[in-house]
Design a protein around this motif. Sequence first.
Motif, PDB file in Angstrom:
ATOM      1  N   SER A 114      18.267  39.499  91.491  1.00  0.00           N
ATOM      2  CA  SER A 114      18.487  40.300  92.702  1.00  0.00           C
ATOM      3  C   SER A 114      19.349  41.540  92.489  1.00  0.00           C
ATOM      4  CB  SER A 114      19.106  39.425  93.800  1.00  0.00           C
ATOM      5  OG  SER A 114      20.380  38.967  93.418  1.00  0.00           O
ATOM      6  N   HIS A 115      20.032  41.642  91.351  1.00  0.00           N
ATOM      7  CA  HIS A 115      20.969  42.756  91.165  1.00  0.00           C
ATOM      8  C   HIS A 115      20.695  43.654  89.960  1.00  0.00           C
ATOM      9  CE1 HIS A 115      23.257  40.212  93.956  1.00  0.00           C
ATOM     10  NE2 HIS A 115      23.779  41.348  94.349  1.00  0.00           N
ATOM     11  N   SER A 116      19.688  43.334  89.162  1.00  0.00           N
ATOM     12  CA  SER A 116      19.423  44.135  87.976  1.00  0.00           C
ATOM     13  C   SER A 116      18.951  45.537  88.345  1.00  0.00           C
ATOM     14  CB  SER A 116      18.347  43.471  87.103  1.00  0.00           C
ATOM     15  OG  SER A 116      18.049  44.299  85.990  1.00  0.00           O
ATOM     16  N   SER A 117      19.368  46.522  87.554  1.00  0.00           N
ATOM     17  CA  SER A 117      18.919  47.908  87.716  1.00  0.00           C
ATOM     18  C   SER A 117      17.613  48.167  86.971  1.00  0.00           C
ATOM     19  CB  SER A 117      19.966  48.876  87.146  1.00  0.00           C
ATOM     20  OG  SER A 117      21.188  48.728  87.784  1.00  0.00           O
ATOM     21  N   LEU A 118      17.181  47.221  86.165  1.00  0.00           N
ATOM     22  CA  LEU A 118      15.982  47.394  85.351  1.00  0.00           C
ATOM     23  C   LEU A 118      14.724  47.102  86.150  1.00  0.00           C
ATOM     24  CD1 LEU A 118      18.377  47.011  83.345  1.00  0.00           C
ATOM     25  CD2 LEU A 118      16.783  45.856  81.834  1.00  0.00           C
ATOM     26  N   ALA A 119      13.671  47.872  85.887  1.00  0.00           N
ATOM     27  CA  ALA A 119      12.369  47.582  86.496  1.00  0.00           C
ATOM     28  C   ALA A 119      11.855  46.263  85.921  1.00  0.00           C
ATOM     29  CB  ALA A 119      11.386  48.714  86.203  1.00  0.00           C
ATOM     30  N   GLN A 120      11.081  45.554  86.701  1.00  0.00           N
ATOM     31  CA  GLN A 120      10.567  44.263  86.268  1.00  0.00           C
ATOM     32  C   GLN A 120       9.538  44.435  85.159  1.00  0.00           C
ATOM     33  OE1 GLN A 120       8.784  41.991  89.439  1.00  0.00           O
ATOM     34  NE2 GLN A 120       9.050  40.084  88.350  1.00  0.00           N
ATOM     35  N   PHE A 121       9.591  43.578  84.156  1.00  0.00           N
ATOM     36  CA  PHE A 121       8.613  43.590  83.073  1.00  0.00           C
ATOM     37  C   PHE A 121       7.379  42.821  83.530  1.00  0.00           C
ATOM     38  CE2 PHE A 121       6.748  42.646  78.966  1.00  0.00           C
ATOM     39  CZ  PHE A 121       6.974  43.822  78.266  1.00  0.00           C
ATOM     40  N   PRO A 122       6.168  43.292  83.176  1.00  0.00           N
ATOM     41  CA  PRO A 122       4.943  42.626  83.654  1.00  0.00           C
ATOM     42  C   PRO A 122       4.728  41.258  83.023  1.00  0.00           C
ATOM     43  CG  PRO A 122       4.395  44.414  82.146  1.00  0.00           C
ATOM     44  CD  PRO A 122       5.886  44.470  82.372  1.00  0.00           C
ATOM     45  N   THR A 123       3.886  40.478  83.656  1.00  0.00           N
ATOM     46  CA  THR A 123       3.495  39.175  83.115  1.00  0.00           C
ATOM     47  C   THR A 123       2.272  39.352  82.223  1.00  0.00           C
ATOM     48  OG1 THR A 123       2.062  38.728  84.998  1.00  0.00           O
ATOM     49  CG2 THR A 123       4.333  37.940  85.148  1.00  0.00           C
ATOM     50  N   GLY A 124       1.977  38.348  81.437  1.00  0.00           N
ATOM     51  CA  GLY A 124       0.792  38.353  80.589  1.00  0.00           C
ATOM     52  C   GLY A 124       0.983  39.175  79.325  1.00  0.00           C
ATOM     53  N   GLU A 125      -0.111  39.294  78.588  1.00  0.00           N
ATOM     54  CA  GLU A 125      -0.073  40.075  77.363  1.00  0.00           C
ATOM     55  C   GLU A 125       0.102  41.552  77.689  1.00  0.00           C
ATOM     56  OE1 GLU A 125      -3.745  39.213  75.300  1.00  0.00           O
ATOM     57  OE2 GLU A 125      -2.827  37.506  74.265  1.00  0.00           O
ATOM     58  N   VAL A 126       0.862  42.233  76.832  1.00  0.00           N
ATOM     59  CA  VAL A 126       1.106  43.662  77.012  1.00  0.00           C
ATOM     60  C   VAL A 126       0.868  44.340  75.665  1.00  0.00           C
ATOM     61  CG1 VAL A 126       2.746  45.424  77.770  1.00  0.00           C
ATOM     62  CG2 VAL A 126       2.828  43.137  78.796  1.00  0.00           C
ATOM     63  N   ASP A 127       0.062  45.406  75.684  1.00  0.00           N
ATOM     64  CA  ASP A 127      -0.248  46.163  74.482  1.00  0.00           C
ATOM     65  C   ASP A 127       1.024  46.737  73.860  1.00  0.00           C
ATOM     66  OD1 ASP A 127      -2.380  47.621  72.818  1.00  0.00           O
ATOM     67  OD2 ASP A 127      -1.103  49.263  73.535  1.00  0.00           O
ATOM     68  N   THR A 128       1.027  46.879  72.554  1.00  0.00           N
ATOM     69  CA  THR A 128       2.215  47.377  71.860  1.00  0.00           C
ATOM     70  C   THR A 128       2.670  48.738  72.383  1.00  0.00           C
ATOM     71  OG1 THR A 128       0.785  48.200  70.080  1.00  0.00           O
ATOM     72  CG2 THR A 128       1.904  46.096  69.701  1.00  0.00           C
ATOM     73  N   GLY A 129       1.748  49.658  72.594  1.00  0.00           N
ATOM     74  CA  GLY A 129       2.123  50.991  73.086  1.00  0.00           C
ATOM     75  C   GLY A 129       2.804  50.927  74.442  1.00  0.00           C
ATOM     76  N   GLU A 130       2.247  50.135  75.345  1.00  0.00           N
ATOM     77  CA  GLU A 130       2.846  49.977  76.674  1.00  0.00           C
ATOM     78  C   GLU A 130       4.186  49.248  76.578  1.00  0.00           C
ATOM     79  OE1 GLU A 130       1.808  48.222  81.132  1.00  0.00           O
ATOM     80  OE2 GLU A 130       0.402  47.866  79.499  1.00  0.00           O
ATOM     81  N   THR A 131       4.255  48.257  75.703  1.00  0.00           N
ATOM     82  CA  THR A 131       5.506  47.517  75.510  1.00  0.00           C
ATOM     83  C   THR A 131       6.611  48.455  75.042  1.00  0.00           C
ATOM     84  OG1 THR A 131       4.346  45.448  75.039  1.00  0.00           O
ATOM     85  CG2 THR A 131       6.616  45.635  74.236  1.00  0.00           C
ATOM     86  N   VAL A 132       6.287  49.335  74.106  1.00  0.00           N
ATOM     87  CA  VAL A 132       7.267  50.303  73.620  1.00  0.00           C
ATOM     88  C   VAL A 132       7.816  51.118  74.786  1.00  0.00           C
ATOM     89  CG1 VAL A 132       7.528  52.443  72.289  1.00  0.00           C
ATOM     90  CG2 VAL A 132       6.461  50.439  71.240  1.00  0.00           C
TER      91      VAL A 132
END
Length: 175
Positions: free
Chosen positions: A94-112
């Motif tokens: 509830s207090h993090s300043s970070l955007a939420q990371f997506p669920t599931g597999e994530v491509d390396t480029g997007e992960t970077v």
Amino acid sequence: MTDTLSRTESATVAAPFEASRLLADQLQQLHVDLIDLHLQGKQAHWNVVGKNFRDLHLQLDELVDAAREFSDTIAERMRAIYVVPDGRAATVASHSSLAQFPTGEVDTGETVDLITAAVYAAVGTVRRIHDDVDEQDPTTADILHSILERLEQLAWMISAENRVAGRSIPRPISH
């Protein structure tokens, strides 16, 4: 009569440094952001796929270790200046300043890109609170310097995976 002081007797003892409410709140925010950075790095580590997978997988472990160590360092500093850290999952969520990371597999480029953004969000917290912290407690500001230096180094190293020489922003300053 004994030579020891009872609880009701007073002695000349220097008063310990106690954090202000502002300092406590600022360190709590950084603590939460670092915990979230650790968790997001691990989520990415488990679910990244694609080109350069192994290199990024290992870089993410390095980030996770640093973020976890930094959150612990901040929490221990908080306790040393009489602040109770709150690292519970509900508080982080509830207090993090970070955007939420997506669920599931994530491509390396997007992960970077996502992890670099998360690191820079935590860096933003450090930079935003730094001057106030330094004014109140230079010792804690010294800790922030170490965290800032390492997080920016990790962001640079991770983001380099997607950079294109001479075309990516921010553009480097050349001499």
